[in-house]
Design an enzyme around this catalytic site. Sequence first.
Site, PDB file in Angstrom:
ATOM      1  CB  ALA A 178      45.418  37.302  39.921  1.00  0.00           C
ATOM      2  CE1 TYR A 222      44.104  45.954  35.822  1.00  0.00           C
ATOM      3  CE2 TYR A 222      42.088  47.249  36.115  1.00  0.00           C
ATOM      4  CZ  TYR A 222      43.007  46.328  36.586  1.00  0.00           C
ATOM      5  OH  TYR A 222      42.833  45.784  37.831  1.00  0.00           O
ATOM      6  CG  ASP A 226      46.435  37.620  43.796  1.00  0.00           C
ATOM      7  OD1 ASP A 226      45.355  37.056  43.539  1.00  0.00           O
ATOM      8  OD2 ASP A 226      46.820  38.656  43.231  1.00  0.00           O
TER       9      ASP A 226
END
Length: 318
Positions: free
Chosen positions: A32, A101, A260
């Site tokens: 981000a 992740y 973002d």
Amino acid sequence: MDVLTFGETMVALRGDGPLKLGGSMAVSVAGAESNVAIGLARLGHAVRWAGAVGDDEAGELVLRTLRAEGVDVSGASRDAGAPTGLLLFEPRLPEVTRVHYYRAGSAGSRLGVDAAERAFAGGAPPRVLHLTGITPALGASARAACEHALRRARELGVQVCLDVNFRSRLWSHEEAGAVLREWMPYVDVLVASDDELPLCLTADAAPTELPGRARALLGLGVREVVVKLGARGATAYTESGELHCPARTVRAVDAVGAGDAFVAGYLSALLDGAGVAERLERGATTGAFAVASRGDWEGAPTRGELGMLDAGDGAVLR
């Protein structure tokens, strides 16, 4: 330096279907804070990203990509004892992508106070420090590093922008709220979705209506509360009142990174000295570019491209 962003960046692998079936994957980077850094750099601002990557080829890809996009990485560090984090994008349906992740024990999760101190070193302080609620969720060390960056920003008179970016897979609402509420006195510009605002307020001080929540945060010293509303646009709350901007109409391709991109556009206009209306409009425009493009940051526009959405459907720019 206009903006310092501080946080985790990983290598991203994007598949073209179910991972269990194999196939090819596109390699890129994602995070981000670095997404915002790239978005601002493309708009002509001087930006530094500071964080930690492994002393590995994946870390080299992160740093090389950011340098290629005009982002200063002189405040970054290489951690020889931990790998660069990894995430996998798995498209499952036209509107659904699963994300996996692999960041436990990564270099980014081991960010320390020394990394935060190094981020501010070398020259005049930045005009803005940008943080998100993702990096402090990675562990105690990364959280302490972010808090040190907040204190340094206050000491140096640097504006702070915080994008809440709550991730339930990283920490609970209770854990996030306990940390973020302590951060509010340091925050000048708070960016959040409407359901994230309660994380920044105590239960007895959290009204049920969005305007009431925003006013409560303004009362804590936050100068601007910017609420991302997805396809409904965004609304900014300041002491002067409330201002809404609708989303730009585009053909949605990939919503990843849209928040973002919005932050990059909003901060860009803030740095230019523009008013709230223009900040929201630029944020809506950069967010639309992200939604209309694949990838976390790849579709971010340059300053010269900001007007392309006004060209009309099927326009051919010569």
